[in-house]
Write a protein that holds these residues in place. Structure first.
Motif, mmCIF file in Angstrom:
data_model
loop_
_atom_site.group_PDB
_atom_site.id
_atom_site.type_symbol
_atom_site.label_atom_id
_atom_site.label_comp_id
_atom_site.label_asym_id
_atom_site.label_seq_id
_atom_site.Cartn_x
_atom_site.Cartn_y
_atom_site.Cartn_z
ATOM 1 N N GLY A 86 -1.354 11.793 3.656
ATOM 2 C CA GLY A 86 -2.763 12.001 3.964
ATOM 3 C C GLY A 86 -3.742 11.343 3.022
ATOM 4 O O GLY A 86 -4.925 11.665 3.051
ATOM 5 N N GLU A 87 -3.294 10.419 2.189
ATOM 6 C CA GLU A 87 -4.210 9.763 1.248
ATOM 7 C C GLU A 87 -4.812 8.487 1.798
ATOM 8 O O GLU A 87 -5.620 7.867 1.129
ATOM 9 N N GLY A 88 -4.412 8.050 2.992
ATOM 10 C CA GLY A 88 -5.046 6.900 3.610
ATOM 11 C C GLY A 88 -4.267 5.608 3.541
ATOM 12 O O GLY A 88 -4.848 4.529 3.643
ATOM 13 N N VAL B 291 -5.785 2.159 5.093
ATOM 14 C CA VAL B 291 -6.034 0.994 4.246
ATOM 15 C C VAL B 291 -5.201 -0.186 4.712
ATOM 16 O O VAL B 291 -5.708 -1.311 4.834
ATOM 17 N N ALA B 292 -3.910 0.028 4.990
ATOM 18 C CA ALA B 292 -3.033 -1.076 5.390
ATOM 19 C C ALA B 292 -3.502 -1.710 6.695
ATOM 20 O O ALA B 292 -3.559 -2.943 6.809
ATOM 21 N N ALA B 293 -3.853 -0.905 7.676
ATOM 22 C CA ALA B 293 -4.266 -1.431 8.979
ATOM 23 C C ALA B 293 -5.576 -2.208 8.872
ATOM 24 O O ALA B 293 -5.696 -3.328 9.396
ATOM 25 N N VAL C 73 0.880 -1.165 0.000
ATOM 26 C CA VAL C 73 0.000 0.000 0.000
ATOM 27 C C VAL C 73 0.913 1.209 0.000
ATOM 28 O O VAL C 73 1.661 1.430 0.959
ATOM 29 N N THR C 74 0.883 1.978 -1.071
ATOM 30 C CA THR C 74 1.817 3.089 -1.197
ATOM 31 C C THR C 74 1.176 4.286 -1.879
ATOM 32 O O THR C 74 0.147 4.166 -2.537
ATOM 33 N N SER C 75 1.797 5.427 -1.694
ATOM 34 C CA SER C 75 1.386 6.667 -2.325
ATOM 35 C C SER C 75 2.521 7.666 -2.151
ATOM 36 O O SER C 75 3.321 7.551 -1.228
#
Length: 153
Positions: free
Chosen positions: A99-101, A105-107, A93-95
């Motif tokens: 602040g995009e979540g 999402v990962a948790a 999960v990357t960005s």
């Protein structure tokens, strides 16, 4: 009068060119349809944008059937359908933008797998603003940085 007309046209053209160049260099997708139209990226799921809470953004749990929890379960199932074999066990999960979540999402995605009885390891690699430990109420003094620098074993 000709100078005023030229200045008026130039005043409209310069911002238009700047906006066009910015959209070409830094595209921002406003919705799923625009992303599908401009790229060939498969969309596995959409997670609703919740209001800011007290900092604990865990929405998945046992016997929790909120819309956000169901969306994470749907995302988990869609990921399972797209995996190619038993050896594909890593989900990233990357960005590039804060602040995009990513932590959210990962948790929550990790919790959906853990609640299924799967073994889950979540590694937070954000060195600037690590938030994953806060989500699970863990001590943040030891982490990937201290391990990689040889301070911890």
């Amino acid at each position: 009068m000709l100078v005023f007309a030229f200045a008026f046209i130039l005043g409209l053209a310069i911002p238009g060119v700047i906006i066009f160049i910015r959209r070409m260099l830094f595209p921002v997708f406003s919705d799923k349809e625009e992303l599908q139209r401009l790229t060939n990226v498969p969309i596995l799921g959409e997670i609703c944008n919740a209001e800011k809470s007290d900092g604990n953004n865990i929405v998945v749990g046992e016997n929790v059937s909120t819309p956000a929890a169901e969306l994470f379960r749907l995302l988990r199932n869609n990921i399972a359908f797209t995996r190619s074999g038993a050896d594909s066990k890593v989900i990233l999960v990357t960005s590039s933008v804060s602040g995009e979540g990513k932590t959210f999402v990962a948790a929550n995605l990790a919790l959906t797998y853990a609640l299924m009885g799967k073994k889950v390891l979540v590694i937070g690699m954000d060195l600037r603003r690590p938030m994953l430990a806060h989500q699970f109420h863990l001590d943040n003094r030891m982490g990937v940085t201290t391990y990689l620098s040889g301070q911890e074993k």
